[in-house]
Design an enzyme around this catalytic site. Structure first.
Site, PDB file in Angstrom:
ATOM      1  N   GLU A 105       0.815  -1.237   0.000  1.00  0.00           N
ATOM      2  CA  GLU A 105       0.000   0.000   0.000  1.00  0.00           C
ATOM      3  C   GLU A 105       0.842   1.278   0.000  1.00  0.00           C
ATOM      4  OE1 GLU A 105      -3.086  -0.158   3.012  1.00  0.00           O
ATOM      5  OE2 GLU A 105      -4.194  -1.668   1.882  1.00  0.00           O
ATOM      6  N   GLU A 114      -5.577  -8.382  -0.276  1.00  0.00           N
ATOM      7  CA  GLU A 114      -6.299  -8.039   0.959  1.00  0.00           C
ATOM      8  C   GLU A 114      -7.751  -7.801   0.582  1.00  0.00           C
ATOM      9  OE1 GLU A 114      -4.824  -5.043   3.690  1.00  0.00           O
ATOM     10  OE2 GLU A 114      -2.748  -5.553   3.184  1.00  0.00           O
TER      11      GLU A 114
HETATM   12  O1  AHR Z   1      -5.333  -5.737   7.047  1.00  0.00           O
HETATM   13  C1  AHR Z   1      -5.219  -4.578   7.819  1.00  0.00           C
HETATM   14  C2  AHR Z   1      -4.472  -3.467   7.113  1.00  0.00           C
HETATM   15  O2  AHR Z   1      -5.252  -2.979   6.071  1.00  0.00           O
HETATM   16  C3  AHR Z   1      -3.160  -3.821   6.457  1.00  0.00           C
HETATM   17  O3  AHR Z   1      -2.079  -3.765   7.312  1.00  0.00           O
HETATM   18  C4  AHR Z   1      -3.028  -2.766   5.409  1.00  0.00           C
HETATM   19  O4  AHR Z   1      -2.264  -3.193   4.306  1.00  0.00           O
HETATM   20  C5  AHR Z   1      -4.462  -2.410   5.056  1.00  0.00           C
HETATM   21  O5  AHR Z   1      -4.666  -1.050   5.021  1.00  0.00           O
END
Ligand code: AHR
Length: 511
Positions: A173, A292
């Protein structure tokens, strides 16, 4: 009563089920590692300190690949802190989650745990505060057989054989201003390109994931992917996507139709990738790692007893974002998995975030029990049964009206055909809050036989759509047999209760 007609055809396939779609994520965040998968002293801990109860649930969940060690955490992490004798490892401040990281658990421990869990490792390198050098050294440490400084250090630390980690994330990210070491697309694109080159010089067999947008709502979405791939298209194999969803203002119909957003998001990223491919006259195709995704109620990280990122209190493994999931969330998770599977020709990896405690299908208590959340079930069944070819389903369903997405199919579906064991599986969701749905499935080119699995997750008796599993009542939401599935000729009929997710598997021969 509403109705849906679904047509499947043996010849209309999307591609092979990428088994890496059933991935998960272990971050050094909150209680995912500490008191999640690892808790020395717990009655269920093995000689390594791994919780056997959580390990058993991980196997039952069926996760195939697990991303590690973050997440936002990785952007400030020194991987060297997590190797070597535990007594010598430094305690560090983790700025991403305002936590004290003990480094009691690191790379070797994760490799050992992954062997027991039977999961592939997807390792992320820090491209926030670090760069090319640390990334290529980590690949050498993990994958080079021996006879060099870093590979011999691994051997000295007890691992004679290389870890042979194939899948690597080039940071996390980095488009987000919250990220330690946040970068512009040009800065990141060049760094990713150079890190990728150097990592592949060490091990040409690795596969690399470039950081895509942290969400489709990011102001740089689209431009980010275009610019990053403009630099690094040749060097990388995947671009990442992240998406978290929640019910807002009690608008359940929109929440239940969320996978429409997932579909559109995926299709936009595919278009951007292919535009860069065409413009650069590239031969290879970059695919997607949706590394994610989940339902996440983003109320903020602070709870009255657990302030995050504020004040002067630093804690070890505080409770962070331990969402409790209900029936509605489970149905939504089922539809998100459907979206991923329907796009399996381009989405080759996906990781539900996260595995334990932190927005997770598994919950555990320190010195206490571990249990399955409602969202455990659609994941576990799809990971078990989605094999072989993905079938393209033609759906003709009654519609529901949603404020966010307009008209949506009431019944959402994905389907697979495993020629080897002669079975077709369907994963179905009924998005209606109050009406059952009569579903008729036509299986062209197949001769369906015995129904081998028919299960449904729905609102339990005496409960409502907010019912969830808790420490005190761990099995309130789960799967029960779905009665009344019938097969006649090439037709299969079934009834989905209101607000439900179901799996039906049927034996087939070629028709
Ligand atoms: O999964 C929780 C968080 O969400 C992670 O660390 C990040 O990559 C995302 O913003």
């Amino acid at each position: 009563m509403s109705t849906a007609r679904i047509t499947l055809d043996r010849d209309f396939t999307i591609g092979e089920v990428p088994r890496r779609l059933f991935g998960s994520f272990v971050e050094h965040m909150g209680r995912c590692v500490y008191t999640g998968i690892y808790e020395p002293g717990h009655p269920e801990a093995d000689e390594n300190g791994f919780r056997k109860d959580v390990l058993a649930l991980t196997k039952e969940l069926g996760a195939t690949v697990i991303r590690y060690p973050g997440g936002n955490f990785v952007s400030g992490y020194n991987w060297e802190d997590g190797v070597g004798p535990v007594s010598g490892r430094p305690r560090r401040l983790d700025g991403a989650w305002h936590t004290v990281e003990t480094n009691g658990f690191g790379l070797h421990e994760f490799v050992e745990w992954s062997k027991l869990a039977g999961t592939e490792i997807m390792e992320a390198v820090n491209l926030g505060t670090r760069g090319v050098e640390a990334a290529r050294e980590l690949v050498e440490y993990a994958n080079h057989p021996g006879g060099t400084y870093w590979s011999d250090l691994r051997r000295a630390n007890g691992a004679e054989k290389p870890f042979d980690i194939k899948l690597w994330c080039l940071g996390n990210e980095l488009d987000g201003p919250w990220q330690i070491g946040h970068k512009t697309a040009d800065e990141y694109g060049r760094l990713a390109q150079e890190a990728a080159k150097a990592m592949k010089f060490v091990d040409p067999d690795i596969e690399l994931v470039a950081v895509g947008s942290s969400g489709s709502g990011m102001p740089t979405f689209g431009d980010w992917e275009h610019t990053v791939l403009g630099h690094a298209y040749d060097e990388v194999d995947y671009v990442s996507m992240h998406a978290y969803y929640q019910e807002q203002d009690g608008d359940a119909p929109s929440f239940l139709a969320t996978s429409i957003d997932t579909d559109q998001f995926i299709e936009s990223v595919v278009s951007t990738i292919d535009a860069v491919k065409a413009r650069g006259r590239h031969k290879k195709t970059v695919n997607i790692s949706f590394d994610e995704w989940n339902v996440w109620y983003q109320r903020g990280l602070d709870t009255p007893d657990q302030p995050h990122n504020v004040g002067k209190t630093w804690r070890e493994h505080p409770r962070l974002i331990e969402d409790t999931y209900n029936v509605t969330d489970a149905v939504v998770v089922g539809t998100l998995l459907n979206s991923l599977l329907r796009h399996g020709d381009r989405v080759k990896i996906a990781n539900q975030a996260q595995l334990v405690n932190v927005i997770a299908p598994i919950r555990s208590e320190e010195n206490g029990p571990a249990w399955r959340q409602s969202i455990f079930w659609p994941f576990a069944r799809m990971a078990e049964l989605a094999r072989g070819q993905i079938l393209r389903a033609a759906v003709n369903s009654d519609r529901i009206d949603t404020a966010k997405f307009g008209d949506a199919d009431l019944v959402d579906v994905s389907s697979t055909w495993d020629e080897e064991n002669g079975r077709v599986a369907l994963f179905l969701a009924n998005r209606s809050l109050d009406e059952a749905a009569d579903v008729e499935v036509t299986l062209n080119g197949f001769a369906p036989g015995r129904v081998t699995r028919a299960e449904v997750l729905e609102v339990p008796e005496g409960g409502d759509r907010f019912t969830s599993n808790t420490e005190a009542a761990q099995d309130q939401v789960g799967l029960r047999p779905l009665a009344g599935v019938s097969v006649e000729g090439t037709r299969m009929s079934l009834r989905l209760p209101p607000l439900s997710w179901a799996v039906v598997e049927v034996e087939v021969s070629r028709g």
